[in-house]
Design an enzyme around this catalytic site. Structure first.
Site, short mmCIF file in Angstrom:
data_model
loop_
_atom_site.label_atom_id
_atom_site.label_comp_id
_atom_site.label_asym_id
_atom_site.label_seq_id
_atom_site.Cartn_x
_atom_site.Cartn_y
_atom_site.Cartn_z
N GLU A 486 1.59 0.27 3.56
CA GLU A 486 2.72 0.85 2.84
C GLU A 486 3.89 -0.12 2.69
OE1 GLU A 486 3.37 3.67 1.30
OE2 GLU A 486 1.41 4.59 1.60
N SER A 487 4.26 -0.77 3.76
CA SER A 487 5.50 -1.57 3.74
C SER A 487 5.33 -2.99 4.21
CB SER A 487 6.55 -0.90 4.61
OG SER A 487 6.14 -0.92 5.98
#
Length: 658
Positions: A486-487
Site C-alpha cells: 500500500e505505502s
C-alpha cells in the site's frame, strides 16, 4: 545526554522557530548564531530569498550580486537550485535575458530549457533542431508555456518543419496526449489545422468527436481522428462505439489496418466484460492489429471459460517478450497439466520454482520444492557512509528529524540523483538503519539490489504488528505485506483517492472504524500516525477477510478494488480455481496487487520465521474456510541453491493459485 546531541536538539528547536518566522514573513536572524553550523541553514536562507524574489515589485529590487553570492556560498546544494530556479523564473518573466543567461545551468527541467532558448534568440543566436529541440520534441507530454515563443520562431525559421510537426502529432495520437496536439495546431499549414483539431478532440472528448464525425471530410487525417474516437469510446461503451462505426463506415474509406485496429478495440473491451463472443473476436483480430493487450486477454478469457485447448493456443500466440514473463510461463505449465501433459509442465514448474516471485512460489508448491530466496547483504563501509552524511544526506535526515517529510524526500532525491550506484546502496542501507524505511524500499529497485531483502522488506514496528494482527485474527506476514504494497512504508502517504498513511485508509472509513472499535481518532491527519493507522488498518483488513471466510487473496482484492467489484467477479466466475480466477480479474491494478501482496506475505513470513507458509495454502477455493497460521503451523523450507537467480517478488503481475 551527550553534548553533541544536546547541541543538535537546541539547533533543531532554533530552526523550527526560524522556519516559522520565515514562513510568516517575520525576521529570523536572531536565531542565526545558533544555526551557524546547522545543516539546514542554506535551506532557511533559500526560503527567505525565494520569498523575496517572489514578492519583489520591481525587477531591480533584488540584485544579481546577491543571488551570485548565495550560489557561491552554497554550491552544489538543493537550496542553490531552488534559488536559481526562482531567480531564473523572475528574470525570464521580466525579460532580463542577460541576467538569466548568467545564472542558467542545464538540468533544471524543460521550462528553463525553453527560457534558455528564448534568451539565446534574444541575443541573436540561431537554433539548431538536433542540438536544441530533440530532447524536448521527443517527450510525450505537452511543452511548457515557456516554449511557445521559441517554438513559433523555430517554425518561422524552418528549424521545425511540417514533417516534424506531423511526426510529433502522430506520437501524441499514439500516446493519447491531446494537449501536445493543441499546442501544435496553430503552427501547421492552414489546410492541415482542421484535421489536427479533430484528432485532439477525439482524444479529449471522444463522444463529442463521434457526433461531429458525420460532417467531416473523408481524408487520411480525419480517418485517424474517427478511429481514435471509436477506440476510446469502446473502452466504456463497446456497443455504442460499434453502432457509430457501422454508420461511419459508409462515409469513410478506412484502411485495412484501421479496420483491424477497430476490431481489436471492440474485441479487447468486450473481453474485459467476458462477453460470450470475446474469445472468437480476439482470435480473429488481424495479425497486424494484434497488441499485447489483445493477446493477453485472449488467454484470460480462455482461462475464465476453462477452455484449456483455446488457452494453450492463446499462450502460443503471445509475443516472445510476453512468453518470457513469469505469469505466462506459470499459466502455460498449469494449462499443460490440465491437458494431461504433465511431463511438459514439470520442467516449466521446476525452472519457475527457482525464482523468488509469486509464480515461482506457486510453481514450487506444484513441484513440491522448497522456496528459493537468495538474500544478499551489504558490506559495511563506515568511512564512505560518513562522507555521504556530510552533505545532502545530512540535510535530508535533518528535515525528517524536524517532521518535514516532504522536504526530507526532496533533499534525499536530490542527493541520490548525484550518487554513484554503490553510494546509493550505502545511503539506502543507512536510511534503513535509521528507520527511514521507505527510502530503502524505493532506492533498491534493480539488479542484485532486489536481493537485499532485509532493507526492502523491513520488520518495522514488529511488536505492534504482531499484537494488532493477533487481536484481529490476521497473519502478521499478511499485515506486513499489505503495508508494503500500500505505502512502501511512507508514513504520510496520500493517494489520489485521499487514502492516507501506511495502510492507506480513507478518513471516513477510519472514523467509522474508530467509533465502533473505540480507538482514539480526531481528524484525518491522525492516519499519518503509524500506531493509529495500523490499529485501524488491521481492523479494516480483518473486516475484509470476514467477508470471504478469511481468504487472504480475496480479501486483498477487496482491499484494493472494493467489495462490490469482487462480488461481481465472484458471481460470474467464483467457481474457478484461485489462480485462474485472479488471472481473469478485469482490473490490472488489482491483479498485480494481489500478486504483490501474497508474494510479499511469503517473504515476510520467511523474514519472521525462517520458513514460510505454503503460498497455495493462502489460496483456498472460494467458500472454503481459512484461518491465519499460528507459530506452530508447518511451513516450507527456504533455500538458496548455488545456481539460483531469484527474481523480485514485486515484479509479479498477477496471482495464480491451487
Amino acid at each position: 545526554m551527550p553534548a553533541y546531541a544536546a547541541q543538535r536538539d537546541d539547533e533543531r528547536a532554533a530552526f523550527r522557530r526560524a522556519l516559522d518566522a520565515v514562513e510568516h514573513g517575520r525576521d529570523w536572524k536572531k536565531e542565526a548564531a545558533v544555526l551557524e553550523r546547522y545543516p539546514l541553514l542554506p535551506s532557511l536562507e533559500a526560503l527567505e530569498l525565494t520569498r523575496r524574489i517572489g514578492k519583489a515589485k520591481k525587477p531591480d529590487e533584488i540584485k544579481a550580486d546577491e543571488i551570485e553570492a548565495f550560489l557561491a556560498r552554497w554550491p552544489e546544494t538543493l537550496a542553490a537550485d531552488d534559488v536559481r530556479r526562482a531567480w531564473l523564473a523572475d528574470r525570464a518573466g521580466n525579460g532580463r535575458w542577460k541576467e538569466f543567461r548568467a545564472a542558467y545551468a542545464p538540468g533544471l527541467g524543460r521550462e528553463f530549457a525553453c527560457h534558455d532558448l528564448a534568451a539565446r534568440l534574444a541575443d541573436g543566436e540561431k537554433l539548431d533542431f538536433a542540438k536544441d529541440w530533440t530532447a524536448l520534441w521527443e517527450s510525450s507530454t505537452a511543452l511548457p508555456a515557456s516554449c511557445d515563443g521559441p517554438l513559433a520562431r523555430s517554425v518561422d525559421a524552418g528549424v521545425i518543419d511540417g514533417a516534424r510537426l506531423r511526426q510529433r502529432i502522430d506520437r501524441a495520437l499514439d500516446a493519447g496526449q491531446s494537449g501536445v496536439i493543441d499546442e501544435l495546431v496553430a503552427h501547421l499549414p492552414a489546410a492541415e489545422r482542421p484535421a489536427a483539431t479533430q484528432i485532439a478532440l477525439a482524444l479529449r472528448d471522444a463522444p463529442a468527436a463521434l457526433k461531429q464525425a458525420a460532417t467531416w471530410p473523408d481524408d487520411t487525417r480525419h480517418r485517424d481522428a474517427v478511429v481514435a474516437a471509436i477506440k476510446r469510446v469502446a473502452r466504456r461503451d463497446a456497443d455504442g462505439a460499434a453502432d457509430a462505426y457501422a454508420k461511419l463506415k459508409a462515409r469513410y474509406q478506412f484502411s485495412d489496418k484501421q479496420k483491424g485496429d477497430v476490431a481489436a478495440a471492440f474485441a479487447l473491451y468486450r473481453a474485459t466484460e467476458f462477453d460470450a463472443d470475446a474469445l472468437e473476436r480476439l482470435a480473429s483480430v488481424p495479425a497486424a492489429s494484434q497488441t499485447d493487450g489483445t493477446r493477453e486477454w485472449r488467454v484470460r478469457v480462455a482461462l475464465a471459460a476453462s477452455d484449456w485447448t483455446a488457452a494453450l493456443a492463446a499462450l502460443d500466440a503471445l509475443s516472445d517478450t510476453q512468453k518470457a514473463d513469469a505469469e505466462w510461463r506459470y499459466l502455460r505449465a498449469r494449462v499443460l497439466a490440465k491437458l494431461d501433459r504433465k511431463s511438459e509442465a514439470a520442467p516449466v514448474f521446476a525452472a519457475l520454482a527457482r525464482e523468488a516471485n509469486f509464480y515461482g512460489f506457486l510453481a514450487a508448491d506444484w513441484s513440491g520444492e522448497a522456496y528459493t530466496i537468495c538474500p544478499l547483504t551489504l558490506a559495511a563501509d563506515r568511512d564512505a557512509e560518513k562522507s555521504l552524511r556530510e552533505g545532502a544526506l545530512d540535510r535530508a535526515f535533518e528535515w525528517r528529524a524536524v517532521d518535514r517529510l516532504r522536504d526530507a524526500r526532496r533533499e534525499w532525491d536530490w542527493a541520490m540523483a548525484r550518487f554513484t550506484p554503490p553510494q546509493r546502496r550505502l545511503a539506502a542501507d543507512l536510511a534503513y538503519r535509521e528507520g527511514w524505511y521507505d527510502r530503502a524500499v524505493f532506492a533498491l529497485n534493480k539488479g542484485d539490489e532486489l536481493k537485499l531483502y532485509e532493507q526492502r522488506f523491513p520488520l518495522a514496528r514488529e511488536p505492534q504488528i504482531r499484537r494488532e494482527s493477533h487481536e484481529t485474527g490476521l497473519d502478521p506476514a499478511w499485515t506486513y505485506a499489505i503495508i508494503r504494497a500500500e505505502s512502501a512504508w511512507v508514513e504520510d502517504a496520500r493517494s489520489s483517492a485521499n487514502a492516507l498513511g501506511l495502510m492507506q485508509l480513507l478518513p471516513g472509513t477510519a472514523a467509522q472504524l474508530a467509533k465502533t472499535e473505540n480507538i482514539a481518532y480526531r481528524r484525518a491527519e491522525d492516519l499519518f500516525l503509524p500506531d493509529t493507522n495500523i490499529a485501524l488498518g488491521t481492523r479494516y483488513l480483518s473486516q475484509m477477510a470476514e467477508k470471504y471466510n478469511g481468504a487472504p487473496w480475496l480479501a486483498s482484492a477487496a482491499y484494493n478494488a472494493g467489495p462490490a467489484p469482487v462480488a461481481r467477479w465472484l458471481a460470474a466466475r467464483g467457481d474457478l480455481e484461485p489462480d485462474f480466477f485472479i488471472a481473469s480479474i478485469p482490473y490490472r491494478e488489482t491483479r498485480e496487487y494481489v500478486a504483490r501482496v501474497l508474494a510479499f506475505s511469503v517473504i515476510y513470513d520467511w523474514r519472521m520465521n525462517g520458513k514460510a507458509l505454503a503460498l497455495a495454502a493462502r489460496l483456498p477455493r472460494n467458500g472454503q474456510a481459512y484461518a491465519a497460521p499460528k507459530d506452530d503451523t508447518p511451513r516450507k523450507a527456504v533455500v538458496c541453491p548455488a545456481a539460483a537467480e531469484p527474481a523480485d517478488a514485486a515484479s509479479a503481475t498477477a496471482a495464480p493459485g491451487s
